[in-house]
Design a protein around this motif. Structure first.
Motif, PDB file in Angstrom:
ATOM      1  N   LEU A  25      -4.168   8.787   2.283  1.00  0.00           N
ATOM      2  CA  LEU A  25      -4.326   7.333   2.243  1.00  0.00           C
ATOM      3  C   LEU A  25      -2.990   6.588   2.342  1.00  0.00           C
ATOM      4  O   LEU A  25      -2.950   5.358   2.380  1.00  0.00           O
ATOM      5  N   MET A  26      -1.937   7.342   2.380  1.00  0.00           N
ATOM      6  CA  MET A  26      -0.600   6.754   2.436  1.00  0.00           C
ATOM      7  C   MET A  26      -0.416   5.850   3.646  1.00  0.00           C
ATOM      8  O   MET A  26       0.267   4.839   3.574  1.00  0.00           O
ATOM      9  N   CYS A  27      -0.999   6.253   4.765  1.00  0.00           N
ATOM     10  CA  CYS A  27      -0.803   5.489   6.000  1.00  0.00           C
ATOM     11  C   CYS A  27      -1.813   4.372   6.181  1.00  0.00           C
ATOM     12  O   CYS A  27      -1.758   3.631   7.163  1.00  0.00           O
ATOM     13  N   GLY A  28      -2.768   4.278   5.284  1.00  0.00           N
ATOM     14  CA  GLY A  28      -3.748   3.206   5.397  1.00  0.00           C
ATOM     15  C   GLY A  28      -5.119   3.660   4.943  1.00  0.00           C
ATOM     16  O   GLY A  28      -5.347   4.853   4.734  1.00  0.00           O
ATOM     17  N   PRO A  29      -6.042   2.696   4.808  1.00  0.00           N
ATOM     18  CA  PRO A  29      -7.384   2.970   4.313  1.00  0.00           C
ATOM     19  C   PRO A  29      -8.166   3.914   5.227  1.00  0.00           C
ATOM     20  O   PRO A  29      -7.967   3.915   6.438  1.00  0.00           O
ATOM     21  N   LEU A  30      -9.040   4.707   4.627  1.00  0.00           N
ATOM     22  CA  LEU A  30      -9.905   5.613   5.373  1.00  0.00           C
ATOM     23  C   LEU A  30     -11.276   5.654   4.711  1.00  0.00           C
ATOM     24  O   LEU A  30     -11.395   5.465   3.503  1.00  0.00           O
ATOM     25  N   ASN A  31     -12.308   5.943   5.508  1.00  0.00           N
ATOM     26  CA  ASN A  31     -13.609   6.201   4.895  1.00  0.00           C
ATOM     27  C   ASN A  31     -13.707   7.671   4.494  1.00  0.00           C
ATOM     28  O   ASN A  31     -12.833   8.467   4.829  1.00  0.00           O
ATOM     29  N   VAL A  32     -14.789   8.000   3.793  1.00  0.00           N
ATOM     30  CA  VAL A  32     -14.911   9.345   3.220  1.00  0.00           C
ATOM     31  C   VAL A  32     -14.841  10.442   4.283  1.00  0.00           C
ATOM     32  O   VAL A  32     -14.123  11.427   4.125  1.00  0.00           O
ATOM     33  N   GLY A  33     -15.563  10.224   5.371  1.00  0.00           N
ATOM     34  CA  GLY A  33     -15.549  11.218   6.445  1.00  0.00           C
ATOM     35  C   GLY A  33     -14.152  11.439   6.997  1.00  0.00           C
ATOM     36  O   GLY A  33     -13.744  12.584   7.248  1.00  0.00           O
ATOM     37  N   GLN A  34     -13.424  10.366   7.153  1.00  0.00           N
ATOM     38  CA  GLN A  34     -12.052  10.475   7.657  1.00  0.00           C
ATOM     39  C   GLN A  34     -11.141  11.198   6.672  1.00  0.00           C
ATOM     40  O   GLN A  34     -10.273  11.975   7.073  1.00  0.00           O
ATOM     41  N   VAL A  52     -12.939  10.222  -9.461  1.00  0.00           N
ATOM     42  CA  VAL A  52     -11.906  10.296 -10.498  1.00  0.00           C
ATOM     43  C   VAL A  52     -10.767   9.324 -10.190  1.00  0.00           C
ATOM     44  O   VAL A  52     -10.300   8.585 -11.063  1.00  0.00           O
ATOM     45  N   LEU A  53     -10.347   9.317  -8.939  1.00  0.00           N
ATOM     46  CA  LEU A  53      -9.246   8.439  -8.539  1.00  0.00           C
ATOM     47  C   LEU A  53      -9.604   6.965  -8.676  1.00  0.00           C
ATOM     48  O   LEU A  53      -8.799   6.158  -9.142  1.00  0.00           O
ATOM     49  N   SER A  54     -10.828   6.617  -8.271  1.00  0.00           N
ATOM     50  CA  SER A  54     -11.191   5.201  -8.358  1.00  0.00           C
ATOM     51  C   SER A  54     -11.507   4.804  -9.795  1.00  0.00           C
ATOM     52  O   SER A  54     -11.335   3.663 -10.180  1.00  0.00           O
ATOM     53  N   GLY A  55     -11.909   5.801 -10.591  1.00  0.00           N
ATOM     54  CA  GLY A  55     -12.210   5.534 -11.998  1.00  0.00           C
ATOM     55  C   GLY A  55     -11.054   4.915 -12.749  1.00  0.00           C
ATOM     56  O   GLY A  55     -11.257   4.179 -13.706  1.00  0.00           O
ATOM     57  N   CYS A  56      -9.844   5.191 -12.296  1.00  0.00           N
ATOM     58  CA  CYS A  56      -8.735   4.507 -12.966  1.00  0.00           C
ATOM     59  C   CYS A  56      -7.878   3.736 -11.974  1.00  0.00           C
ATOM     60  O   CYS A  56      -6.693   3.543 -12.186  1.00  0.00           O
ATOM     61  N   ASN A  57      -8.517   3.307 -10.931  1.00  0.00           N
ATOM     62  CA  ASN A  57      -7.890   2.378  -9.991  1.00  0.00           C
ATOM     63  C   ASN A  57      -6.646   2.884  -9.281  1.00  0.00           C
ATOM     64  O   ASN A  57      -5.775   2.102  -8.935  1.00  0.00           O
ATOM     65  N   VAL A  58      -6.584   4.185  -9.095  1.00  0.00           N
ATOM     66  CA  VAL A  58      -5.527   4.709  -8.244  1.00  0.00           C
ATOM     67  C   VAL A  58      -5.904   4.453  -6.792  1.00  0.00           C
ATOM     68  O   VAL A  58      -5.059   4.246  -5.940  1.00  0.00           O
ATOM     69  N   VAL A  59      -7.212   4.453  -6.519  1.00  0.00           N
ATOM     70  CA  VAL A  59      -7.701   3.998  -5.225  1.00  0.00           C
ATOM     71  C   VAL A  59      -8.752   2.915  -5.426  1.00  0.00           C
ATOM     72  O   VAL A  59      -9.334   2.781  -6.493  1.00  0.00           O
ATOM     73  N   TYR A  70     -11.870   3.656   1.423  1.00  0.00           N
ATOM     74  CA  TYR A  70     -10.976   3.812   0.284  1.00  0.00           C
ATOM     75  C   TYR A  70      -9.553   3.470   0.679  1.00  0.00           C
ATOM     76  O   TYR A  70      -9.087   3.804   1.769  1.00  0.00           O
ATOM     77  N   SER A  71      -8.863   2.787  -0.243  1.00  0.00           N
ATOM     78  CA  SER A  71      -7.459   2.495   0.013  1.00  0.00           C
ATOM     79  C   SER A  71      -6.640   2.799  -1.230  1.00  0.00           C
ATOM     80  O   SER A  71      -7.145   2.791  -2.352  1.00  0.00           O
ATOM     81  N   LEU A  72      -5.391   3.077  -0.998  1.00  0.00           N
ATOM     82  CA  LEU A  72      -4.506   3.500  -2.074  1.00  0.00           C
ATOM     83  C   LEU A  72      -3.900   2.310  -2.801  1.00  0.00           C
ATOM     84  O   LEU A  72      -3.529   1.316  -2.189  1.00  0.00           O
ATOM     85  N   ASN A  73      -3.828   2.431  -4.100  1.00  0.00           N
ATOM     86  CA  ASN A  73      -3.081   1.446  -4.879  1.00  0.00           C
ATOM     87  C   ASN A  73      -1.607   1.819  -4.818  1.00  0.00           C
ATOM     88  O   ASN A  73      -1.081   2.525  -5.663  1.00  0.00           O
ATOM     89  N   LYS A  74      -0.968   1.313  -3.776  1.00  0.00           N
ATOM     90  CA  LYS A  74       0.418   1.728  -3.540  1.00  0.00           C
ATOM     91  C   LYS A  74       1.382   1.211  -4.595  1.00  0.00           C
ATOM     92  O   LYS A  74       2.423   1.792  -4.838  1.00  0.00           O
ATOM     93  N   GLU A  75       0.997   0.102  -5.186  1.00  0.00           N
ATOM     94  CA  GLU A  75       1.903  -0.530  -6.151  1.00  0.00           C
ATOM     95  C   GLU A  75       2.292   0.418  -7.281  1.00  0.00           C
ATOM     96  O   GLU A  75       3.415   0.394  -7.774  1.00  0.00           O
ATOM     97  N   THR A  76       1.349   1.240  -7.720  1.00  0.00           N
ATOM     98  CA  THR A  76       1.658   2.195  -8.778  1.00  0.00           C
ATOM     99  C   THR A  76       2.106   3.540  -8.217  1.00  0.00           C
ATOM    100  O   THR A  76       3.087   4.126  -8.673  1.00  0.00           O
ATOM    101  N   VAL A  77       1.378   4.008  -7.209  1.00  0.00           N
ATOM    102  CA  VAL A  77       1.581   5.382  -6.752  1.00  0.00           C
ATOM    103  C   VAL A  77       2.914   5.578  -6.044  1.00  0.00           C
ATOM    104  O   VAL A  77       3.637   6.544  -6.308  1.00  0.00           O
ATOM    105  N   GLU A  78       3.262   4.654  -5.170  1.00  0.00           N
ATOM    106  CA  GLU A  78       4.500   4.862  -4.412  1.00  0.00           C
ATOM    107  C   GLU A  78       5.750   4.937  -5.282  1.00  0.00           C
ATOM    108  O   GLU A  78       6.536   5.871  -5.141  1.00  0.00           O
TER     109      GLU A  78
END
Lengths: 99, 99
Positions: A25-34, A52-59, A70-78
């Motif tokens: 997800l680093m390069c941008g949002p993707l759907n589940v299949g992708q 699990v990831l969305s459960g605590c807003n990492v995505v 799904y998209s990444l919460n870059k503000e925390t992860v990066e």
DNA sequence: ATTTCATATGATATAGTTTTCATATGTTAT
DNA sequence: ATAACATATGAAAACTATATCATATGAAAT
């Protein structure tokens, strides 16, 4: 700093499959299949771990028809990954005892 | 950013006992016995977990007679905890789905 | 040299997490 | 209304990590 249960946050990231999802997800949002394609992992495995990831807003998720994007919460992860990168460079030549 | 195995770093922190150890070292270096007292955990449990923490330089050891004094690598750990704190405040009212 | 104290270590038992498989749900198209 | 597709979910199986217990090591004191 109150941090009595912050280790749960790290549990969320500390997993190979979830880490691969984050990378995908680093390069941008993707759907589940992708995400399945990008990570070469099974759909239900990905779904369980996305939960699990969305459960605590990492995505973050949003619906688009039958897709879920799904998209990444870059503000925390990066910045967090940058800290680890720096740690490894500074304190660990080679692999830091990390497998 | 190369991060193919950085999740191992998170595994090190993502554990209740090790997190308690980290917290106990927040105020300054302690020997093993003192860490046991501070965390109310058994000695061998603490030793096993200290090994994991020192294995990737999250903590540092030095000998003093028969004591071994452990200190926290604050440079990495503190900013990381600050990021989590901010994340929780920003994205999770209450408990963020975190246990 | 022996005892005592502090810490480490190895092996096994225990607990916890993750994957897997089968199936359910929800959406769009026919 | 039914079929086809995308994703989610529950339960059991498979796997991995952790704690525990017994013992080992090493350092200082007697």
């Amino acid at each position: 700093m109150k941090c009595k249960s912050y280790y749960h946050f790290f549990e969320v990231i500390a997993n190979k499959t979830r880490f691969k999802i984050i990378e995908s997800l680093m390069c941008g949002p993707l759907n589940v299949g992708q995400i399945c394609l990008a990570t070469k992992e099974e759909q239900s495995k990905i779904s369980h771990n996305l939960k699990v990831l969305s459960g605590c807003n990492v995505v973050d998720v949003k619906k688009d028809g039958k897709l879920r994007i799904y998209s990444l919460n870059k503000e925390t992860v990066e910045p967090m990954l940058r800290l680890v990168e720096k740690h490894v460079q500074t304190y660990c030549e080679g692999n830091c005892g990390l497998k």
